[in-house]
Design a protein around this motif. Structure first.
Motif, PDB file in Angstrom:
ATOM      1  N   UNK A   1       0.784  -1.236   0.000  1.00 14.06           N
ATOM      2  CA  UNK A   1       0.000   0.000   0.000  1.00 14.06           C
ATOM      3  C   UNK A   1       0.809   1.275   0.000  1.00 14.06           C
ATOM      4  N   UNK A   2       2.084   1.219  -0.373  1.00 15.77           N
ATOM      5  CA  UNK A   2       2.880   2.437  -0.473  1.00 15.77           C
ATOM      6  C   UNK A   2       3.112   3.129   0.854  1.00 15.77           C
ATOM      7  N   UNK A   3       3.254   2.372   1.923  1.00 11.71           N
ATOM      8  CA  UNK A   3       3.462   2.969   3.245  1.00 11.71           C
ATOM      9  C   UNK A   3       4.831   3.623   3.332  1.00 11.71           C
ATOM     10  N   UNK A   4       4.932   4.632   4.184  1.00  8.45           N
ATOM     11  CA  UNK A   4       6.192   5.328   4.378  1.00  8.45           C
ATOM     12  C   UNK A   4       7.200   4.450   5.104  1.00  8.45           C
ATOM     13  N   UNK A   5       8.461   4.886   5.084  1.00  8.96           N
ATOM     14  CA  UNK A   5       9.540   4.086   5.660  1.00  8.96           C
ATOM     15  C   UNK A   5       9.332   3.837   7.149  1.00  8.96           C
ATOM     16  N   UNK A   6       8.931   4.863   7.893  1.00  7.50           N
ATOM     17  CA  UNK A   6       8.780   4.719   9.341  1.00  7.50           C
ATOM     18  C   UNK A   6       7.698   3.693   9.689  1.00  7.50           C
ATOM     19  N   UNK A   7       6.541   3.811   9.025  1.00  7.71           N
ATOM     20  CA  UNK A   7       5.439   2.888   9.301  1.00  7.71           C
ATOM     21  C   UNK A   7       5.793   1.467   8.866  1.00  7.71           C
ATOM     22  N   UNK A   8       6.482   1.360   7.723  1.00 10.51           N
ATOM     23  CA  UNK A   8       6.855   0.050   7.225  1.00 10.51           C
ATOM     24  C   UNK A   8       7.858  -0.629   8.147  1.00 10.51           C
TER      25      UNK A   8
END
Length: 419
Positions: free
Chosen positions: A360-367
């Motif tokens: 889902x194209x999550x940002x680096x921090x969330x991923x």
């Protein structure tokens, strides 16, 4: 709308506990596999007659606890409450008893009893069982007991004991039954208990009510009335167990919940489970095959509770299996990187590595937060710049160290780090 709840007394196993459950089951099956027991898969339901004949009408299982219904063909069907009768039916039906003996089989799966739900006592429960059919060799009895012991030991359990006795056979049981019946006739028993004594006096010895147990203090015990053959057989079972280093304690008051048991009978008991302390048990059933229409072959087996073993592991604080969902977690940063990481994940899975990834194209921090919660050891981080350089960042999630690795070498690099 109101949500729908699961049936009462039926546990759900979901991550991360499901991985521990699977590990416990795997250890119990693995011990049997190493001893030469072949896998058999059985139906969830059978003809009701199989259990009334094989298990015994006087047992609580048959008289109170079975899930029985009539199917569309007006046949009486029962969800399997135990495994031995079904295995014997299959052995007879498919002629497995006509080849090399003993026939050694292992099974696992769900079983059903309409009991009052309580801790460790479920209406749908999971068991691993083994059956060895076609030999009355005492060494086989000892092997069966030892295989169960090995399975529990592989889990890491140490706080249980093996209780052992002999219930005699057709040569000495009738005389003992008359002796016990005469003793019970002289007791002030209530009418339901007296009826149970009439059907099978041994069942009364299993009554858990304190007032009944007090009346049974001076009851005659089967182990004191064994015939010469049964006494010699039981002595040899203990000799082999001693030679194998399998610890046990004698419990002459043990009564298993099924009528088909003869001679060697045993139970694995864990005090940490409270009132429902039995993790499993079994014994010899030398007349069962003939009762079900087959040859007069002897047999011995057990059923071990996977649910109970998991609760015992919890009671001992054991780390069984791994709660990690995967070993490697992929973090793509961009559409092109997502495609390349999908290909890389496929290669790693083909190499036997468990891989999950961010979607889902999550940002680096969330991923990366998801990578940590997955339990993975390694994170693969792939962005547009990495892709342009033909490389991927491999991060050790334990030490925090990371390095850039050529994509062509990434599978080997990950496997080396995991090793």
């Amino acid at each position: 709308m109101a949500h729908i709840e699961g049936p009462k007394g039926v546990p759900d196993y979901y991550p991360p506990v499901s991985r521990r459950f699977d590990a416990v089951r795997g250890h119990l099956v693995g011990a049997a596999d190493r001893a030469g027991y072949g896998l058999i898969e059985l139906p969830m339901f059978e003809s009701t007659e199989l259990f009334t004949r094989g298990v015994g009408e006087s047992t609580d299982v048959v008289s109170k606890e079975m899930y029985t219904f009539t199917d569309r063909g007006d046949r009486s069907i029962t969800l399997r409450p135990e495994g031995t009768a079904g295995v014997m039916r299959a052995v007879i039906e498919h002629g497995m008893d006509r080849g090399a003996l003993p026939v050694k089989l292992v099974y696992s799966g769900e079983f059903f009893r309409a009991e009052r739900p309580q801790a460790g006592r479920y209406r749908q429960f999971h068991q691993v069982g083994i059956e060895a059919i076609g030999s009355d060799d005492p060494a086989l009895d000892a092997e069966v007991i030892a295989v169960g012991h090995e399975g529990f030991s592989a889990i890491g359990l140490t706080g249980y004991r093996i209780e052992l006795t002999s219930l005699g056979d057709a040569a000495c049981r009738p005389a003992y039954r008359e002796l016990l019946q005469s003793f019970l006739d002289g007791l002030p028993l209530d009418e339901p208990t007296r009826e149970r004594a009439r059907l099978n006096p041994l069942r009364v010895l299993d009554d858990k009510r304190p007032q009944v147990q007090e009346l049974l203090t001076d009851a005659p015990l089967m182990i004191d009335h064994l015939c010469a053959d049964c006494a010699a057989h039981f002595a040899q079972v203990r000799t082999v167990l001693d030679a194998l280093g399998v610890p046990y304690v004698l419990n002459p008051r043990m009564v298993r919940g099924l009528d088909y048991y003869t001679r060697t009978t045993f139970e694995y008991v864990h005090p940490g489970l409270g009132a429902q302390s039995g993790m499993g048990g079994g014994g010899r059933y030398d007349g069962l095959m003939a009762e079900l229409g087959g040859q007069a072959l002897s047999g011995i087996g057990y059923g071990l509770g996977v649910d109970r073993a998991l609760l015992a592991a919890d009671a001992e604080g054991l780390e069984v299996g791994t709660t990690a969902r995967c070993e490697v977690y992929g973090v793509p940063m961009g559409e092109a990187a997502s495609l390349e990481l999908a290909v890389l994940a496929g290669k790693l899975r083909a190499a036997g590595v468990r891989v999950d990834r961010s979607y889902g194209g999550r940002g680096l921090k969330a991923a990366m937060k998801s990578a940590d919660s997955s339990g993975a050891r390694v994170a693969l981080i792939l962005g547009d710049r990495d892709l342009a350089e033909g490389a991927v960042v491999v991060r050790d999630l334990v030490s925090g160290e990371q390095r850039s690795v050529p994509l062509a070498e990434s599978v080997d690099a990950v496997r080396e780090l995991l090793a």
